[in-house]
Scaffold this active site. Structure first.
Site, PDB file in Angstrom:
ATOM      1  N   TRP A 127      47.982  14.448  46.839  1.00 58.34           N
ATOM      2  CA  TRP A 127      47.040  15.384  46.215  1.00 58.34           C
ATOM      3  C   TRP A 127      47.643  16.783  46.383  1.00 58.34           C
ATOM      4  CZ3 TRP A 127      42.764  18.062  49.205  1.00 58.34           C
ATOM      5  CH2 TRP A 127      41.879  18.720  48.351  1.00 58.34           C
ATOM      6  N   ASP A 208      43.269  11.787  56.149  1.00 59.29           N
ATOM      7  CA  ASP A 208      42.352  12.387  55.185  1.00 59.29           C
ATOM      8  C   ASP A 208      41.671  11.244  54.444  1.00 59.29           C
ATOM      9  OD1 ASP A 208      41.007  13.919  53.363  1.00 59.29           O
ATOM     10  OD2 ASP A 208      42.777  14.552  52.238  1.00 59.29           O
ATOM     11  N   ALA A 210      38.792  10.639  51.742  1.00 57.00           N
ATOM     12  CA  ALA A 210      37.875  11.294  50.800  1.00 57.00           C
ATOM     13  C   ALA A 210      37.174  10.297  49.884  1.00 57.00           C
ATOM     14  CB  ALA A 210      38.637  12.316  49.958  1.00 57.00           C
TER      15      ALA A 210
HETATM   16  C1  LMR Z   1      41.170  15.286  42.580  1.00 59.22           C
HETATM   17  O1  LMR Z   1      42.190  14.928  43.169  1.00 59.22           O
HETATM   18  O2  LMR Z   1      41.095  15.347  41.342  1.00 59.22           O
HETATM   19  C2  LMR Z   1      39.948  15.640  43.371  1.00 59.22           C
HETATM   20  O3  LMR Z   1      40.205  15.495  44.726  1.00 59.22           O
HETATM   21  C3  LMR Z   1      39.368  16.938  43.007  1.00 59.22           C
HETATM   22  C4  LMR Z   1      40.185  18.101  43.475  1.00 59.22           C
HETATM   23  O4  LMR Z   1      39.600  18.997  44.067  1.00 59.22           O
HETATM   24  O5  LMR Z   1      41.389  18.151  43.222  1.00 59.22           O
END
Ligand code: LMR
Length: 392
Positions: A127, A208, A210
């Site tokens: 991410w 992490d 989520a």
């Molecule tokens: C994503 O990866 O799209 C989500 O975790 C939202 C974000 O804040 O990036």
């Protein structure tokens, strides 16, 4: 002085959000930001959340500040959800944060305060905010290979070769479940090997999580995390209530630090001091919704049922898209979509191909070809499958 500010570059996810908003075509499909949508394209407020909010409206008699680390009932509820009875509460320092992102940042600030020389090993891909947050916390970072695009599985050779560079006191950031962006998780064997490696090497695990509940189930998705927590003396966890409680804008997150009992008071006070120097008291509404749901049998059962519904829907969409792509492509090269878990998978593709998907077909994916399965709907699958088969 602000006239000298360079314009910031939006991260790739936010760029896609913006472009999608600016597109006026009725046929556009948003597979960008990680937000769950139902069959009608809505991200609903969960019924259990509404139920908890009704209770809060009736019973909450003050909005005065919580503690600098947030509400202890929220800590207890999240510790139970994440860890069950793996670790005694007396070994866990907890602090509410501004969403999962805030929890990652807070945990990174804590790590940087304790050991400014630490290098954080971050999966490639990951991410995008993980890297940005580490930079803002002034932590050195290094990437480790994670994903094998050929098989759609974990690149184990690459992962272990790259993690071999970790030194005692360094940190390995792991995704608890539903790896973002690949949808490819470590197996139970991988977690076991990881726990042994981290323990022997004196490297701190930072997990992490989520998307608990979006993969295989609440307990199943926490199994790797619990194994690490049961094996190592010190573990850092950042968790979010954005996705599994649908509380995106309420910013309900928590940082947990597992360690020896005698360190808990200082770690806790440091987390509070870090909050004080950035946000002061953490937001409470989302946190209180979560502790209300988890502390009420009926609301909890309703929430779990709703979460299962969301998970099943994402998995149904995964299978349907994989089948449609097999028919369109005449091959199983996107078969991995059915096996991966959570909101995301990576289709691959160059920037030019991702742009073509967008410009010609109105299909919005993030760079590298990350798609959000939870943004799809069954009626859009033929359009999306045709577009992917033509472009990729
Ligand atoms: C994503 O990866 O799209 C989500 O975790 C939202 C974000 O804040 O990036």
């Amino acid at each position: 002085m602000f006239n000298r500010l360079p314009a910031p570059t939006l991260d790739p996810i936010l760029q896609v959000m913006q472009m999608y908003r600016d597109d006026s075509r009725a046929t556009k499909v948003d597979l960008g930001v990680g937000v769950y949508k139902d069959d009608t394209g809505i991200t609903p407020v969960m019924r259990a959340v509404k139920g908890a909010e009704r209770i809060l409206v009736e019973t909450q008699d003050t909005k005065v500040y919580t503690a600098l680390t947030g509400d202890p009932a929220f800590h207890a509820a999240m510790i139970d959800l994440l860890l069950g009875d793996t670790v005694p509460a007396a070994r866990i320092a907890a602090a509410a944060a501004t969403g999962g992102t805030g929890a990652v940042r807070l945990a990174m600030e804590l790590i940087a305060t304790a050991n400014p020389d630490a290098t954080v090993f971050i999966s490639n891909p990951t991410w995008p905010s993980h890297n940005a947050l580490a930079d803002k916390a002034r932590l050195k970072r290094q990437s480790y290979r994670y994903y094998d695009a050929e098989t759609g599985g974990v690149d184990r050779d690459g992962l272990w070769a790259d993690l071999a560079a970790a030194k005692p006191g360094d940190v390995v950031l792991l995704h608890g479940c539903c790896h973002n962006p690949t949808g490819t998780d470590l197996t139970a064997d991988d977690w076991a090997k990881m726990a042994t490696f981290l323990k022997e090497r004196g490297v701190l695990p930072f997990i992490d999580i989520a998307y608990q509940g979006f993969g295989a189930g609440l307990d199943e998705d926490a199994a790797g995390l619990r194994h690490i927590a049961a094996t190592l003396d010190r573990v850092v966890i950042a968790a979010s209530g954005a996705k599994n409680f649908g509380l995106y804008r309420e910013r309900a997150g928590i940082a947990l630090v597992l360690g020896p009992q005698e360190e808990r008071a200082t770690v806790s006070a440091t987390l509070g001091a870090l909050n004080r120097a950035s946000i002061s008291f953490p937001p409470d509404h989302g946190a209180r919704i979560i502790s209300t749901i988890l502390g009420d049998d009926a609301l909890r059962a309703q929430w779990e049922a709703e979460l299962s519904e969301m998970r099943d829907r994402v998995n149904t969409l995964r299978s349907a898209l994989a089948t449609a792509l097999r028919d369109e492509c005449g091959s199983d090269r996107f078969g991995f979509l059915a096996d991966q878990r959570g909101m995301f998978s990576v289709l691959g593709g160059s920037d030019a191909q991702i742009k073509r998907l967008r410009d010609e077909f109105g299909v919005y994916a993030v760079g590298g070809g990350r798609i959000n399965m939870a943004g799809l709907s069954l009626d859009k699958i033929p359009q999306v499958a045709k577009a992917i088969a033509q472009v990729l």
